[in-house]
Design an enzyme around this catalytic site. Structure first.
Site, PDB file in Angstrom:
ATOM      1  N   SER A 144       0.816  -1.216   0.000  1.00  0.00           N
ATOM      2  CA  SER A 144       0.000   0.000   0.000  1.00  0.00           C
ATOM      3  C   SER A 144       0.842   1.255   0.000  1.00  0.00           C
ATOM      4  CB  SER A 144      -0.819   0.080   1.285  1.00  0.00           C
ATOM      5  OG  SER A 144      -1.738  -0.933   1.348  1.00  0.00           O
ATOM      6  N   HIS A 165      -0.956  -3.073  -7.451  1.00  0.00           N
ATOM      7  CA  HIS A 165      -1.691  -2.653  -6.248  1.00  0.00           C
ATOM      8  C   HIS A 165      -3.194  -2.739  -6.483  1.00  0.00           C
ATOM      9  CE1 HIS A 165      -2.831   0.653  -3.198  1.00  0.00           C
ATOM     10  NE2 HIS A 165      -2.723  -0.500  -2.589  1.00  0.00           N
ATOM     11  N   GLU A 177      -3.358  -0.459  -9.756  1.00  0.00           N
ATOM     12  CA  GLU A 177      -2.233   0.434 -10.065  1.00  0.00           C
ATOM     13  C   GLU A 177      -1.043  -0.448 -10.442  1.00  0.00           C
ATOM     14  OE1 GLU A 177      -3.216   4.310  -7.258  1.00  0.00           O
ATOM     15  OE2 GLU A 177      -2.221   2.614  -6.302  1.00  0.00           O
ATOM     16  N   ASN A 215      -3.621   5.895  -2.631  1.00  0.00           N
ATOM     17  CA  ASN A 215      -3.355   6.013  -1.185  1.00  0.00           C
ATOM     18  C   ASN A 215      -2.701   7.332  -0.803  1.00  0.00           C
ATOM     19  OD1 ASN A 215      -4.567   3.640  -0.596  1.00  0.00           O
ATOM     20  ND2 ASN A 215      -2.674   2.442  -0.424  1.00  0.00           N
TER      21      ASN A 215
HETATM   22  C1  LIG Z   1      -5.364   0.494   1.602  1.00  0.00           C
HETATM   23  C2  LIG Z   1      -5.024   0.297   0.189  1.00  0.00           C
HETATM   24  O1  LIG Z   1      -3.863   0.017  -0.123  1.00  0.00           O
HETATM   25  C3  LIG Z   1      -5.987   0.537  -0.910  1.00  0.00           C
HETATM   26  C4  LIG Z   1      -7.434   0.308  -0.646  1.00  0.00           C
HETATM   27  O2  LIG Z   1      -7.936  -0.763  -0.891  1.00  0.00           O
HETATM   28  S1  LIG Z   1      -8.276   1.583  -0.042  1.00  0.00           S
HETATM   29  C5  LIG Z   1      -9.936   1.011   0.048  1.00  0.00           C
HETATM   30  C6  LIG Z   1     -10.628   1.053  -1.290  1.00  0.00           C
HETATM   31  N1  LIG Z   1     -11.961   0.557  -1.167  1.00  0.00           N
HETATM   32  C7  LIG Z   1     -13.023   1.377  -1.007  1.00  0.00           C
HETATM   33  O3  LIG Z   1     -12.899   2.594  -1.020  1.00  0.00           O
HETATM   34  C8  LIG Z   1     -14.328   0.668  -0.777  1.00  0.00           C
HETATM   35  C9  LIG Z   1     -15.458   1.622  -0.576  1.00  0.00           C
HETATM   36  N2  LIG Z   1     -16.687   0.871  -0.447  1.00  0.00           N
HETATM   37  C10 LIG Z   1     -17.430   0.421  -1.511  1.00  0.00           C
HETATM   38  O4  LIG Z   1     -17.067   0.635  -2.656  1.00  0.00           O
HETATM   39  C11 LIG Z   1     -18.696  -0.302  -1.208  1.00  0.00           C
HETATM   40  O5  LIG Z   1     -19.115   0.041   0.089  1.00  0.00           O
HETATM   41  C12 LIG Z   1     -18.548  -1.865  -1.309  1.00  0.00           C
HETATM   42  C13 LIG Z   1     -18.329  -2.265  -2.775  1.00  0.00           C
HETATM   43  C14 LIG Z   1     -17.426  -2.403  -0.465  1.00  0.00           C
HETATM   44  C15 LIG Z   1     -19.816  -2.562  -0.790  1.00  0.00           C
HETATM   45  O6  LIG Z   1     -20.916  -2.060  -1.419  1.00  0.00           O
HETATM   46  P1  LIG Z   1     -22.208  -1.599  -0.596  1.00  0.00           P
HETATM   47  O7  LIG Z   1     -23.286  -1.391  -1.572  1.00  0.00           O
HETATM   48  O8  LIG Z   1     -21.764  -0.466   0.251  1.00  0.00           O
HETATM   49  O9  LIG Z   1     -22.509  -2.768   0.425  1.00  0.00           O
HETATM   50  P2  LIG Z   1     -23.076  -4.226   0.283  1.00  0.00           P
HETATM   51  O10 LIG Z   1     -24.576  -4.171   0.262  1.00  0.00           O
HETATM   52  O11 LIG Z   1     -22.426  -5.032   1.358  1.00  0.00           O
HETATM   53  O12 LIG Z   1     -22.571  -4.779  -1.081  1.00  0.00           O
HETATM   54  C16 LIG Z   1     -23.258  -4.655  -2.281  1.00  0.00           C
HETATM   55  C17 LIG Z   1     -22.933  -5.822  -3.149  1.00  0.00           C
HETATM   56  O13 LIG Z   1     -21.535  -5.759  -3.470  1.00  0.00           O
HETATM   57  C18 LIG Z   1     -21.038  -7.092  -3.641  1.00  0.00           C
HETATM   58  N3  LIG Z   1     -19.909  -7.327  -2.738  1.00  0.00           N
HETATM   59  C19 LIG Z   1     -19.499  -6.548  -1.712  1.00  0.00           C
HETATM   60  N4  LIG Z   1     -18.392  -7.051  -1.175  1.00  0.00           N
HETATM   61  C20 LIG Z   1     -18.105  -8.176  -1.851  1.00  0.00           C
HETATM   62  C21 LIG Z   1     -17.079  -9.148  -1.758  1.00  0.00           C
HETATM   63  N5  LIG Z   1     -16.109  -9.062  -0.848  1.00  0.00           N
HETATM   64  N6  LIG Z   1     -17.106 -10.178  -2.632  1.00  0.00           N
HETATM   65  C22 LIG Z   1     -18.078 -10.289  -3.556  1.00  0.00           C
HETATM   66  N7  LIG Z   1     -19.082  -9.407  -3.686  1.00  0.00           N
HETATM   67  C23 LIG Z   1     -19.077  -8.374  -2.848  1.00  0.00           C
HETATM   68  C24 LIG Z   1     -22.159  -8.022  -3.360  1.00  0.00           C
HETATM   69  O14 LIG Z   1     -22.791  -8.356  -4.565  1.00  0.00           O
HETATM   70  C25 LIG Z   1     -23.098  -7.191  -2.520  1.00  0.00           C
HETATM   71  O15 LIG Z   1     -24.356  -7.705  -2.584  1.00  0.00           O
HETATM   72  P3  LIG Z   1     -24.797  -8.870  -1.507  1.00  0.00           P
HETATM   73  O16 LIG Z   1     -24.692  -8.234  -0.151  1.00  0.00           O
HETATM   74  O17 LIG Z   1     -26.192  -9.165  -1.933  1.00  0.00           O
HETATM   75  O18 LIG Z   1     -23.912 -10.027  -1.622  1.00  0.00           O
HETATM   76  N1  LIG Z   2      -6.324  -3.887   3.456  1.00  0.00           N
HETATM   77  C1  LIG Z   2      -6.355  -3.152   2.367  1.00  0.00           C
HETATM   78  O1  LIG Z   2      -7.343  -2.433   2.129  1.00  0.00           O
HETATM   79  C2  LIG Z   2      -5.229  -3.191   1.397  1.00  0.00           C
HETATM   80  C3  LIG Z   2      -4.001  -3.715   1.748  1.00  0.00           C
HETATM   81  N2  LIG Z   2      -2.970  -3.733   0.834  1.00  0.00           N
HETATM   82  C4  LIG Z   2      -1.683  -4.313   1.189  1.00  0.00           C
HETATM   83  O2  LIG Z   2      -1.775  -5.736   0.998  1.00  0.00           O
HETATM   84  C5  LIG Z   2      -0.966  -6.405   1.971  1.00  0.00           C
HETATM   85  C6  LIG Z   2      -1.846  -7.348   2.778  1.00  0.00           C
HETATM   86  O3  LIG Z   2      -2.897  -6.629   3.387  1.00  0.00           O
HETATM   87  P1  LIG Z   2      -4.186  -7.380   3.956  1.00  0.00           P
HETATM   88  O4  LIG Z   2      -4.564  -8.509   3.076  1.00  0.00           O
HETATM   89  O5  LIG Z   2      -5.173  -6.333   4.253  1.00  0.00           O
HETATM   90  O6  LIG Z   2      -3.610  -7.959   5.328  1.00  0.00           O
HETATM   91  P2  LIG Z   2      -4.151  -9.157   6.223  1.00  0.00           P
HETATM   92  O7  LIG Z   2      -3.680  -8.898   7.607  1.00  0.00           O
HETATM   93  O8  LIG Z   2      -5.600  -9.381   5.975  1.00  0.00           O
HETATM   94  O9  LIG Z   2      -3.383 -10.438   5.629  1.00  0.00           O
HETATM   95  C7  LIG Z   2      -2.007 -10.604   5.619  1.00  0.00           C
HETATM   96  C8  LIG Z   2      -1.731 -12.111   5.528  1.00  0.00           C
HETATM   97  O10 LIG Z   2      -0.354 -12.317   5.302  1.00  0.00           O
HETATM   98  C9  LIG Z   2       0.064 -13.436   6.058  1.00  0.00           C
HETATM   99  N3  LIG Z   2       1.513 -13.341   6.244  1.00  0.00           N
HETATM  100  C10 LIG Z   2       2.201 -12.424   6.981  1.00  0.00           C
HETATM  101  N4  LIG Z   2       3.531 -12.646   6.847  1.00  0.00           N
HETATM  102  C11 LIG Z   2       3.663 -13.715   6.002  1.00  0.00           C
HETATM  103  C12 LIG Z   2       4.777 -14.423   5.464  1.00  0.00           C
HETATM  104  N5  LIG Z   2       6.039 -14.074   5.776  1.00  0.00           N
HETATM  105  N6  LIG Z   2       4.549 -15.455   4.625  1.00  0.00           N
HETATM  106  C13 LIG Z   2       3.282 -15.818   4.290  1.00  0.00           C
HETATM  107  N7  LIG Z   2       2.192 -15.180   4.770  1.00  0.00           N
HETATM  108  C14 LIG Z   2       2.386 -14.147   5.599  1.00  0.00           C
HETATM  109  C15 LIG Z   2      -0.747 -13.330   7.348  1.00  0.00           C
HETATM  110  O11 LIG Z   2      -0.826 -14.584   8.005  1.00  0.00           O
HETATM  111  C16 LIG Z   2      -2.097 -12.844   6.818  1.00  0.00           C
HETATM  112  O12 LIG Z   2      -2.963 -13.924   6.503  1.00  0.00           O
HETATM  113  C17 LIG Z   2      -0.285  -5.296   2.783  1.00  0.00           C
HETATM  114  O13 LIG Z   2       0.960  -5.017   2.197  1.00  0.00           O
HETATM  115  C18 LIG Z   2      -1.242  -4.114   2.619  1.00  0.00           C
HETATM  116  O14 LIG Z   2      -0.606  -2.895   2.797  1.00  0.00           O
HETATM  117  C19 LIG Z   2      -3.118  -3.263  -0.443  1.00  0.00           C
HETATM  118  C20 LIG Z   2      -4.342  -2.782  -0.854  1.00  0.00           C
HETATM  119  C21 LIG Z   2      -5.476  -2.665   0.042  1.00  0.00           C
END
Ligand SMILES: CC(=O)CC(=O)SCCNC(=O)CCNC(=O)[C@H](O)C(C)(C)COP(=O)(O)OP(=O)(O)OC[C@H]1O[C@@H](n2cnc3c(N)ncnc32)[C@H](O)[C@@H]1OP(=O)(O)O
Ligand SMILES: NC(=O)C1=CN([C@@H]2O[C@H](COP(=O)(O)OP(=O)(O)OC[C@H]3O[C@@H](n4cnc5c(N)ncnc54)[C@H](O)[C@@H]3O)[C@@H](O)[C@H]2O)C=CC1
Length: 309
Positions: A144, A165, A177, A215
């Site tokens: 991330s 990503h 990405e 991010n």
């Molecule tokens: C940290 C990083 O490195 C980067 C990142 O990832 S940052 C995070 C980026 N993600 C976001 O910003 C997510 C923002 N949230 C959303 O887009 C939406 O809330 C969401 C798509 C997650 C869910 O949608 P929602 O309408 O709010 O909720 P919800 O009613 O639970 O879901 C709608 C439908 O989406 C689908 N869905 C949601 N999650 C799902 C999953 N994990 N797998 C399969 N289908 C899924 C399902 O079809 C669901 O319908 P059902 O409940 O009937 O199964």
């Molecule tokens: N959570 C998020 O929304 C996002 C996370 N990421 C990145 O993806 C990576 C994973 O994040 P998550 O899936 O959320 O974390 P998570 O905590 O759900 O899962 C991480 C997994 O890695 C396993 N693990 C840790 N060290 C290990 C090793 N040495 N060998 C094998 N398995 C190992 C753990 O047991 C765990 O199951 C991180 O680098 C995070 O920054 C990227 C995009 C979105």
């Protein structure tokens, strides 16, 4: 299509003909992200080995994949539940699991890492993988916030190393990405780009800068919401409602932090703050630190800012 061409063009000429066609994939880390990527790769005809530290974790990962596939199938095969069941079984057949990367890395076209957001742990993993995987195997990280160049430095294949990503939840979020470092070859970049498209995703190209595009914008916004709450300027519930109804976000910043994982949020912000301590956007949050110390990591542990059943 013009959209993709515009965003992914790079400064040197394409040599897609020599790029590796990715069919066999090893995904290390079966958490939220690794399991989601494995699901999407298996759903699009790839052979996937999912690797994590224990059989118990992997059982949970596969159960999660099955649950998510059921949600997908319910919609995709709304009129034909038997076809939906067949789809689920077919996808699951494409997924195998292992507790040791050595089980699959030697036959993989791509090894994609989605383990804990810690540079040293990722470097150790790739250092080991470098000795296990054949020359043509491409390595990629789903980090991330960490520089891909730093992760790749523990290997002797910087030209065959890039960033891929994904976004949470992977089956729903269209974006990937694709990150090339200065050492990533054009062939590797093309292979990763084509793989993203084969997964049905929309790739964009990013420089190897902290947080890439999404991010770098999203995490400071989420941290700013925490700080606003810590100053007593709004309850987390009100802030979430405000950003959903006033700015059109599908989740508010507290809901989204819980969804991402508070440990991951903390790893990201601590890493950036260490490198750039004077940047107020990267200032730590006491509330975040407290919740992580209490093991309240968000949705994945049943409690974070909110409680989940
Ligand atoms: C940290 C990083 O490195 C980067 C990142 O990832 S940052 C995070 C980026 N993600 C976001 O910003 C997510 C923002 N949230 C959303 O887009 C939406 O809330 C969401 C798509 C997650 C869910 O949608 P929602 O309408 O709010 O909720 P919800 O009613 O639970 O879901 C709608 C439908 O989406 C689908 N869905 C949601 N999650 C799902 C999953 N994990 N797998 C399969 N289908 C899924 C399902 O079809 C669901 O319908 P059902 O409940 O009937 O199964
Ligand atoms: N959570 C998020 O929304 C996002 C996370 N990421 C990145 O993806 C990576 C994973 O994040 P998550 O899936 O959320 O974390 P998570 O905590 O759900 O899962 C991480 C997994 O890695 C396993 N693990 C840790 N060290 C290990 C090793 N040495 N060998 C094998 N398995 C190992 C753990 O047991 C765990 O199951 C991180 O680098 C995070 O920054 C990227 C995009 C979105």
């Amino acid at each position: 299509m013009a959209f993709f061409t515009h965003h992914i063009s790079r400064s040197f000429s394409s040599s897609a003909a020599r790029s590796v066609v990715i069919k066999n994939v090893t995904i290390i880390g079966g958490g939220q992200m690794g399991a989601g990527i494995a699901q999407v790769a298996a759903s699009t005809g790839h052979t996937v080995t999912l690797v994590d530290m224990s059989e118990d974790i992997l059982k949970k990962s596969v159960k999660g994949i099955e649950g998510s596939l059921k949600r997908v199938a319910k919609k995709k095969f709304a009129e034909k539940p038997e076809a939906g069941e067949e789809f689920i079984q077919k996808v699951l057949q494409n997924v195998s699991t292992a507790t040791d990367p050595a089980a699959a890395a030697p036959t993989s076209d791509l090894v994609l890492e989605a383990i804990v957001e810690n540079l040293k742990v990722k470097q150790d993993l790739f250092g080991r993988l470098d000795k296990l995987a054949p020359a043509h195997t491409i390595f990629a990280s789903n980090t991330s916030s960490l520089p891909i160049t730093d992760i790749a430095s523990s290997t002797s294949r910087q030209d065959r190393f890039g960033g891929l990503h994904f976004f949470n939840p992977v089956p729903m979020m269209k974006l990937v990405e694709v990150i090339a470092t200065p050492a990533t070859s054009q062939e590797t970049f093309d292979s990763l780009l084509n793989f993203s498209k084969a997964l049905g995703k929309a790739p964009v190209s990013c420089k190897d800068t902290p947080g890439f595009i999404v991010n770098r914008l999203l995490v400071p916004y989420m941290m700013e919401a925490l700080r606003l709450h810590e100053r007593g300027h709004g309850s987390k519930e009100d802030i979430d409602v405000a950003m959903k109804l006033g700015a059109g976000y599908p989740m508010g910043p507290f809901e989204l932090s819980d969804y991402v994982g508070l440990d991951t949020m903390k790893f990201i912000i601590d890493g950036w703050s260490e490198k750039d301590p004077d940047n107020p956007l990267f200032a730590p949050s006491e509330l975040l630190n407290k919740l992580v110390a209490e093991g309240k990591l968000g949705k994945k542990t049943g409690e974070g800012f909110y409680k989940y059943k």
